[in-house]
Design an enzyme around this catalytic site. Structure first.
Site, short mmCIF file in Angstrom:
data_model
loop_
_atom_site.label_atom_id
_atom_site.label_comp_id
_atom_site.label_asym_id
_atom_site.label_seq_id
_atom_site.Cartn_x
_atom_site.Cartn_y
_atom_site.Cartn_z
N ALA A 35 0.80 -1.09 0.10
CA ALA A 35 0.00 -0.14 0.09
C ALA A 35 0.88 1.40 -0.11
O ALA A 35 0.56 2.21 -0.64
CB ALA A 35 -0.99 -0.18 1.14
N LYS A 116 -2.50 -8.94 -6.73
CA LYS A 116 -2.35 -10.30 -7.23
C LYS A 116 -2.17 -11.32 -6.09
O LYS A 116 -1.81 -10.80 -4.97
CB LYS A 116 -1.34 -10.48 -8.27
CG LYS A 116 0.00 -9.91 -7.99
CD LYS A 116 0.79 -9.97 -6.63
CE LYS A 116 1.24 -11.20 -6.10
NZ LYS A 116 1.82 -11.10 -4.75
N ARG A 184 2.25 -13.17 7.12
CA ARG A 184 1.52 -13.26 5.82
C ARG A 184 2.09 -14.28 4.88
O ARG A 184 1.22 -14.95 4.13
CB ARG A 184 1.34 -11.76 5.08
CG ARG A 184 0.58 -12.01 3.82
CD ARG A 184 0.46 -10.56 3.20
NE ARG A 184 1.48 -10.29 2.44
CZ ARG A 184 1.81 -10.63 0.98
NH1 ARG A 184 1.31 -11.55 0.70
NH2 ARG A 184 2.93 -10.27 0.51
N ASP A 197 1.88 -16.25 -3.70
CA ASP A 197 2.49 -15.03 -3.40
C ASP A 197 3.32 -14.55 -4.46
O ASP A 197 3.16 -13.57 -5.20
CB ASP A 197 3.36 -15.09 -2.13
CG ASP A 197 3.63 -13.62 -1.73
OD1 ASP A 197 2.60 -12.84 -1.84
OD2 ASP A 197 4.63 -13.07 -1.44
N1 LIG Z 1 2.52 -6.36 -6.76
C1 LIG Z 1 3.56 -6.35 -5.91
O1 LIG Z 1 4.51 -5.83 -6.26
C2 LIG Z 1 3.03 -6.79 -4.41
C3 LIG Z 1 4.18 -6.72 -3.55
C4 LIG Z 1 3.71 -7.13 -2.19
C5 LIG Z 1 2.55 -7.72 -2.14
N2 LIG Z 1 1.75 -7.62 -3.03
C6 LIG Z 1 0.30 -8.23 -2.57
O2 LIG Z 1 -0.27 -7.11 -1.90
C7 LIG Z 1 -1.20 -7.84 -0.96
C8 LIG Z 1 -0.76 -7.27 0.31
O3 LIG Z 1 0.68 -7.68 0.67
P1 LIG Z 1 1.68 -6.87 1.59
O4 LIG Z 1 3.00 -7.30 1.43
O5 LIG Z 1 1.41 -5.47 1.49
O6 LIG Z 1 1.19 -7.40 3.17
P2 LIG Z 1 1.33 -6.79 4.53
O7 LIG Z 1 2.55 -5.73 4.46
O8 LIG Z 1 0.99 -7.54 5.43
O9 LIG Z 1 -0.14 -5.72 4.41
C9 LIG Z 1 -1.24 -6.35 4.38
C10 LIG Z 1 -2.40 -5.37 4.92
O10 LIG Z 1 -3.56 -5.70 4.97
C11 LIG Z 1 -4.64 -5.76 5.94
N3 LIG Z 1 -5.25 -6.81 6.62
C12 LIG Z 1 -6.34 -7.09 6.49
N4 LIG Z 1 -6.68 -8.20 7.08
C13 LIG Z 1 -5.90 -8.73 7.62
C14 LIG Z 1 -5.48 -9.75 8.23
N5 LIG Z 1 -6.29 -10.92 8.69
N6 LIG Z 1 -4.18 -10.19 8.53
C15 LIG Z 1 -3.12 -9.10 8.33
N7 LIG Z 1 -3.24 -8.15 7.53
C16 LIG Z 1 -4.50 -7.84 7.19
C17 LIG Z 1 -3.50 -4.90 7.02
O11 LIG Z 1 -3.73 -3.63 6.91
P3 LIG Z 1 -4.71 -3.03 7.89
O12 LIG Z 1 -3.99 -3.19 9.09
O13 LIG Z 1 -4.22 -1.30 7.73
O14 LIG Z 1 -5.91 -3.24 7.85
C18 LIG Z 1 -2.06 -5.15 6.66
O15 LIG Z 1 -1.24 -4.04 6.60
C19 LIG Z 1 -0.99 -9.38 -0.98
O16 LIG Z 1 -2.20 -9.88 -1.71
C20 LIG Z 1 0.25 -9.61 -1.85
O17 LIG Z 1 0.20 -10.77 -2.65
C21 LIG Z 1 1.62 -7.40 -4.13
#
Ligand SMILES: NC(=O)c1ccc[n+]([C@@H]2O[C@H](COP(=O)([O-])OP(=O)(O)OC[C@H]3O[C@@H](n4cnc5c(N)ncnc54)[C@H](OP(=O)(O)O)[C@@H]3O)[C@@H](O)[C@H]2O)c1
Length: 683
Positions: A35, A116, A184, A197
């Site tokens: 994000a 994704k 995660r 992932d």
């Molecule tokens: N395109 C890319 O380059 C890229 C890179 C990394 C990840 N991704 C994708 O993006 C998504 C998120 O990845 P991320 O690495 O950003 O993950 P992350 O750092 O763990 O963040 C995910 C966020 O989702 C929210 N969330 C909602 N329900 C949750 C739960 N039950 N447990 C934990 N978090 C929860 C939390 O936000 P709040 O606490 O603010 O609600 C958390 O901060 C995944 O689907 C991943 O495949 C894509």
């Protein structure tokens, strides 16, 4: 029908107070690592502005949003969706939460860029697309590397033939983060594991290269062989590899992992040379071409001055604002999800939530309810204390609990409540068990009408009838059947013996009503007489084949139809209900049937006949005149009989389910029905 190119309703009116006409007002849901990257990328483009951020914690949202003072911070995702100033939503939660928030964002009228993999598995993606398509908003899976000029260049190089015929793709994306069972990337309940992932990247790369080789946007593998390691603690795939075979014998070797160090590059081997992509996913390396037999390495140039995620934001803005096709079409996303499912299947890897005994959730995570716009019609049967939907859904289509749940859920939303089960549908009882699990998951036993069928040949005798019936209730996890149907008849046994055992179960409350499938009408008359003469409960239905197309040859041994005029009269005279099986004649009223199409032997042998093709031609003609599908005409023909008529349906997917439902919106006149059945020459 879901348009798999993902086209959205451009006329949708959205507020535009603070950004330029070509700039999207973004809200972000789930404020984790990606994000932040996305929000920062918005600062580098004029086609998007961050106007809101939402976390499950308001403090976290405020902290995150401090850098973007124009963005409103919300302490719940729904509040952001309720904000009318938000035009597009970026969903950045872990994968298992994607479906829920895509659906809710679509319902709130937002355009959606979802990280994704779009969902946990392909059937969930199907459910999501179905809702989004109805909402008329745009949705794209956020594969940032796919929007970058480097990836477009790779596809161009392959398409233009510089590498010659493509023979092999090697692609990997993995990292070793050490054991972190609660994070995660590894937690089972958060969709951990490499395949979902980062394995989705090499899978998608192999698919676009194999597609480009054939001048297409993507291709799907015809074969997948995979292996992997499932973690002892979390059960997720911590490293995995697969070999894929595409049309034209293009092969790919792909690898992934969250506990694996890897080169993380891509090599594409063609007859005329090799292309190496040193940084395929973050797009900050080089594209190197080496011609066959040459030691020289040519650096292939392309122009990409902007940060990686800006290309994704721009591609999405062009999709929403200019009506351009999404870089990643819905069909492409679905193909990737199916391929990831197949890779996981090779490892026998299901997430806990996907297991046969789990509570696989509804796509929007809300309790299951009949929708306000449901258009189901109902009938009644003596002894069954609930209305019974005119369409009765089969329970053995599709392979597992998630895949079946999505159909069962949608059927209930559309007002369906009757389900057809049978002891014989699965050798191990899994069809009944899966249905029973779904009923418990959704807590709908009091609403649904469960048909339990048993005593199929060679177990068609009173002893086996009772044995199978008990086994069926046990597998279903139920104490009674709303309707019990004998699957076959055994004419060597006096009909009274069957009526007696079924009546015993009626007395105990285990059966509410009963009927016979594939029985001759004479035998049903005998049963009616026997019950009448002995003060017993009579059968209230039969379940024989009936469709607009005449069943020329029995589909299976000892199967009977009630299509003949005498049988129709018999039913009308007694007002006996028929639960029609193969009511769509195995898809005869679609482009599956044609004289030269013989692959489906059951279809061709049982329904191909000159008179049936004439019925089909008339159904097509009437459908065109009414602006409906021929299957709606065929379905309506079966439901509109002069006796209580129900249709058993066996759709393979949501699209087919909705095709079946279309029959309910249609009323055919007696003249139209007679003409369809070739009883009159002119309409
Ligand atoms: N395109 C890319 O380059 C890229 C890179 C990394 C990840 N991704 C994708 O993006 C998504 C998120 O990845 P991320 O690495 O950003 O993950 P992350 O750092 O763990 O963040 C995910 C966020 O989702 C929210 N969330 C909602 N329900 C949750 C739960 N039950 N447990 C934990 N978090 C929860 C939390 O936000 P709040 O606490 O603010 O609600 C958390 O901060 C995944 O689907 C991943 O495949 C894509």
């Amino acid at each position: 029908m879901v348009k798999m190119n993902g086209s959205c309703d451009m006329s949708r009116k959205l507020f535009l107070p603070m950004s330029t006409p070509s700039s999207l007002r973004w809200g972000i849901i789930g404020l984790g690592a990606i994000a932040k990257t996305f929000a920062e990328a918005l600062d580098h483009t004029s086609v998007g502005t961050l106007v809101a951020v939402a976390s499950r914690s308001l403090d976290k949202a405020r902290d995150f949003g401090a850098r973007w003072p124009q963005a409103v911070a919300y302490g719940s995702y729904q509040e952001l969706l309720d904000d009318e100033n938000v035009e597009a939503v970026y969903i950045a939660t872990p994968h298992p939460q994607h479906a829920e928030w895509v659906v809710k964002a679509a319902e709130a009228g937002k355009h959606i860029l979802c990280e994704k993999p779009i969902t946990l598995n392909a059937v969930e993606a199907e459910g999501v697309f179905h809702v989004v398509q109805r909402a008329g908003v745009c949705l794209m899976e956020a594969f940032m590397y796919r929007c970058h000029p480097q990836t477009l260049k790779i596809a161009e190089v392959v398409r233009d033939g510089k590498l010659g015929d493509i023979r092999l793709v090697e692609a990997g994306f993995a990292f070793d983060q050490g054991p972190k069972p609660e994070g995660r990337h590894q937690a089972n309940e958060l969709g951990g594991g490499g395949i979902l992932d980062v394995g989705c990247y090499p899978m998608s790369m192999a698919r676009i290269v194999a597609g480009a080789a054939k001048g297409q946007a993507f291709a799907d593998p015809v074969e997948i062989k995979g292996l992997g390691h499932l973690d002892e603690v979390t059960g997720v795939d911590t490293w995995a590899a697969a070999v894929l075979k595409f049309p034209g014998d293009i092969l790919a070797q792909i690898a992934t992992g969250v506990r694996l160090n890897h080169r993380n590059d891509v090599r594409i081997y063609g007859g005329a040379g090799t292309l190496t992509v040193t940084s395929p996913w973050f797009c900050n390396g080089e594209l190197l071409f080496q011609a066959r037999g040459s030691t020289e390495v040519e650096k292939i140039a392309y122009d990409a001055p902007k940060p990686l995620y800006v290309y994704e934001i721009e591609a999405f803005a062009a999709y929403v604002k200019e009506g351009k096709a999404p870089v990643i079409s819905w069909a492409d996303t679905l193909g990737n999800m199916c391929s990831l499912d197949r890779w996981r299947q090779e490892l026998s890897f299901l997430y806990q939530i996907e297991l046969p005994t789990s509570n696989w959730p509804t796509v929007d995570r809300r309790p299951l309810r009949r929708s306000a716009t449901a258009r189901m019609a109902y009938g009644e049967l003596e002894g069954v204390k609930k209305p019974i939907s005119k369409l009765i859904l089969g329970t053995m289509m599709r392979p597992n609990l998630p895949a079946r749940s999505i159909l069962f859920d949608e059927f209930v939303r559309e007002g369906g409540n009757a389900f057809d089960t049978a002891w014989i549908y699965s050798a191990d009882g899994s069809a009944e068990r899966t249905f029973g699990q779904w009923v418990r998951n959704r807590d709908v036993r009091d609403e649904v009408v469960v048909i339990v069928k048993g005593a199929h040949t060679p177990s068609c005798d009173p002893v086996n009838l009772e044995r199978q019936f008990e086994q069926s209730l046990d597998r279903l996890g139920m104490v009674s059947a709303d309707i019990y149907v004998m699957h076959r008849d055994n004419t060597e046994i006096p009909v009274g013996e069957f009526v007696d055992v079924i009546n015993r179960r009626i007395k105990t409350g285990e059966i509410n009503a009963y009927g016979f499938s594939n029985w001759t009408l004479e035998r049903v008359d005998e049963a009616l007489e026997y019950a009448g003469a002995n003060g017993l409960v009579p059968p209230v239905c039969i379940s024989n084949q009936l469709s607009l197309a005449r069943m020329v040859k029995a589909l299976w041994v000892d199967c009977l139809s009630v299509g003949a005029p005498e049988a129709q009269e018999w039913l009308a005279k007694r007002q006996m209900a028929n639960l029609a099986w193969s009511s769509q004649a195995r898809g005869f009223f679609t482009d599956r049937s044609a004289l030269h199409l013989k692959e489906d032997k059951l279809l061709s042998e049982s329904f191909y006949a000159e008179d049936n093709f004439e019925r089909k031609a008339r159904a097509y003609e009437l459908a065109a005149a009414k602006g409906v599908l021929p299957v709606h005409i065929a379905g309506s023909y079966v439901l509109q009989r002069s006796f209580p008529s129900f249709s058993l349906i066996g759709p393979q997917n949501l699209h087919e389910l909705h095709s079946n439902l279309g029959a309910l919106d249609l009323t055919l006149t007696p003249a139209e029905m007679a003409w369809l059945n070739l009883e009159t020459e002119k309409l």
